[in-house]
Design an enzyme around this catalytic site. Structure first.
Site, PDB file in Angstrom:
ATOM      1  N   HIS A  62       0.862  -1.194   0.000  1.00 24.31           N
ATOM      2  CA  HIS A  62       0.000   0.000   0.000  1.00 24.31           C
ATOM      3  C   HIS A  62       0.899   1.246   0.000  1.00 24.31           C
ATOM      4  O   HIS A  62       0.941   1.998   0.967  1.00 24.31           O
ATOM      5  CB  HIS A  62      -0.909  -0.030   1.230  1.00 24.31           C
ATOM      6  CG  HIS A  62      -2.106   0.878   1.134  1.00 24.31           C
ATOM      7  ND1 HIS A  62      -2.392   1.636   0.020  1.00 24.31           N
ATOM      8  CD2 HIS A  62      -3.090   1.150   2.038  1.00 24.31           C
ATOM      9  CE1 HIS A  62      -3.502   2.328   0.244  1.00 24.31           C
ATOM     10  NE2 HIS A  62      -3.934   2.053   1.447  1.00 24.31           N
ATOM     11  N   ASP A 117      -2.839  -1.820  12.138  1.00 25.76           N
ATOM     12  CA  ASP A 117      -3.828  -1.892  11.049  1.00 25.76           C
ATOM     13  C   ASP A 117      -4.840  -2.959  11.453  1.00 25.76           C
ATOM     14  O   ASP A 117      -4.620  -3.700  12.435  1.00 25.76           O
ATOM     15  CB  ASP A 117      -3.088  -2.257   9.748  1.00 25.76           C
ATOM     16  CG  ASP A 117      -3.969  -2.201   8.502  1.00 25.76           C
ATOM     17  OD1 ASP A 117      -5.099  -1.676   8.573  1.00 25.76           O
ATOM     18  OD2 ASP A 117      -3.520  -2.689   7.446  1.00 25.76           O
TER      19      ASP A 117
HETATM   20  N1  NVA Z   1      -4.547  -3.784   5.364  1.00 29.20           N
HETATM   21  C1  NVA Z   1      -5.821  -3.190   5.028  1.00 29.20           C
HETATM   22  C2  NVA Z   1      -5.639  -1.758   4.674  1.00 29.20           C
HETATM   23  C3  NVA Z   1      -6.905  -1.035   4.336  1.00 29.20           C
HETATM   24  C4  NVA Z   1      -6.680   0.378   3.911  1.00 29.20           C
HETATM   25  C5  NVA Z   1      -6.468  -3.959   3.893  1.00 29.20           C
HETATM   26  O1  NVA Z   1      -5.748  -4.369   2.976  1.00 29.20           O
HETATM   27  O2  NVA Z   1      -7.675  -4.173   3.929  1.00 29.20           O
HETATM   28  N1   CP Z   2      -6.379   3.777   4.184  1.00 29.73           N
HETATM   29  C1   CP Z   2      -7.060   3.501   3.054  1.00 29.73           C
HETATM   30  O1   CP Z   2      -6.502   3.142   2.005  1.00 29.73           O
HETATM   31  O2   CP Z   2      -8.396   3.692   3.181  1.00 29.73           O
HETATM   32  P1   CP Z   2      -9.527   3.266   2.151  1.00 29.73           P
HETATM   33  O3   CP Z   2      -9.596   1.760   2.151  1.00 29.73           O
HETATM   34  O4   CP Z   2     -10.773   3.900   2.686  1.00 29.73           O
HETATM   35  O5   CP Z   2      -9.169   3.778   0.791  1.00 29.73           O
END
Ligand code: NVA
Ligand code: CP
Length: 313
Positions: A129, A228
């Site tokens: 990310h 997270d």
């Molecule tokens: N680790 C989480 C981040 C969401 C922004 C996911 O991948 O769902």
């Molecule tokens: N943190 C983040 O990427 O949030 P969303 O899933 O709302 O885009």
């Protein structure tokens, strides 16, 4: 042409540039000064998973810079009806100037990028990310780094400690890449079986992180504590097993109390109070989560400017 698929796709000196542009772009925006270098440019956003922050920040950011946006999901495009990703890339990149994708396997975005005529940005994959860590490090600099004649002093992050408490997921992997590039260290504590794999994280030097069985030990002396969700998007079937495994990996005031007294707390959001973080931490004085979320907007505007226009200023 440059893609931004992983944090390591930019070098430290490129980050120094992008963070300083983000600071300038944010200041102008706060002063209601129009800055529209992307007139007539179009961003295609492809979402195969849900989003609030990523969608709003990219969409608002592109409009604020004078451009426009096309929003696609699996359900409302041919992507959900088995059109090959390579064909989708060829077509979408002939009609737009830059593409952001949120999807599952990282290999999918790599296949798209390999057939794209325009820059591709990773808006989250199972493995990475980078846009979130871009905003997180910008936020860290904003709160803690001196600003000199050349902007933020990125070197001030060298030797600092980030405590990662929770899942060894896309965010954890990306923090490791950032640590390797920018010279800080990640103290990582995950339940057994949920750790990071340096090969998946794509780091060469494993000395940029240290593993702790006890999350409190990981937080000791940290400059920044972050976590997270226990269950990322795509892993919902494991939800109940994860709730049991992660029960001791909730960032609470006891963990924050062993970090440095001025340690910041970050969370990419969305958060589950009472699971990965206690309400009095995320809503407490050390938390910078709202700045962190807002800075997605400013950091990504600087990123799009860099990918489309190169170095400005
Ligand atoms: N680790 C989480 C981040 C969401 C922004 C996911 O991948 O769902
Ligand atoms: N943190 C983040 O990427 O949030 P969303 O899933 O709302 O885009």
């Amino acid at each position: 042409m440059k893609h931004y698929l992983q944090f390591k796709d930019l070098r430290a000196e490129e980050y120094a540039h992008v963070f300083n542009r983000a600071r300038i772009i944010k200041t102008r925006f706060k002063n209601y000064e129009r800055y529209q270098p992307l007139v007539d440019r179009t961003l295609a956003m492809i979402f195969e998973k849900a989003s609030t922050r990523t969608r709003v920040s990219f969409e608002a950011g592109m409009y604020q810079m004078g451009g426009s946006v096309v929003h696609l999901t699996t359900g409302d495009s041919q992507l959900g009806r088995s059109e090959p990703i390579e064909d989708s890339a060829r077509v979408i990149s002939r009609m737009t100037d830059i593409v952001m994708i949120r999807t599952y396997e990282h290999t999918k975005i790599e296949r798209f990028a390999a057939h794209s005529r325009v820059p591709v940005i990773n808006g989250l994959t199972n493995e990475f990310h980078p846009c979130q860590i871009l905003a997180d490090i910008y936020t860290w600099l904003e709160h803690r780094a001196p600003v000199g004649a050349n902007g933020f002093d990125l070197a001030s992050l060298k030797g600092k400690i980030v405590a990662w408490v929770g899942d060894g997921n896309n965010m954890a992997n990306t923090w490791l890449q950032a640590a390797e590039i920018l010279g800080f260290k990640v103290h990582i504590s995950t339940p057994s079986g949920y750790g990071v794999d340096p090969v998946v994280a794509g780091i060469r030097d494993t000395s940029c992180y240290q593993v702790f069985a006890d999350p409190r030990e990981a937080c000791k002396g940290a400059d920044l504590v972050t976590t997270d969700v226990w269950t990322s998007m795509g892993y919902e079937a494991e939800n109940e097993a994860r709730k049991t495994a992660f029960a001791n990996w909730c960032v609470d005031t006891a963990m924050m109390s062993v970090a440095k007294p001025d340690a910041l707390f970050m969370h990419c959001l969305p958060a589950h109070r009472g699971e990965e973080v206690a309400a009095d931490v995320i809503d407490g004085p050390q938390s910078v989560v709202w700045d962190e979320a807002e800075n997605r907007l400013h950091a990504q505007k600087a990123l799009m400017e860099y990918l489309l226009l190169g170095r400005i200023g």
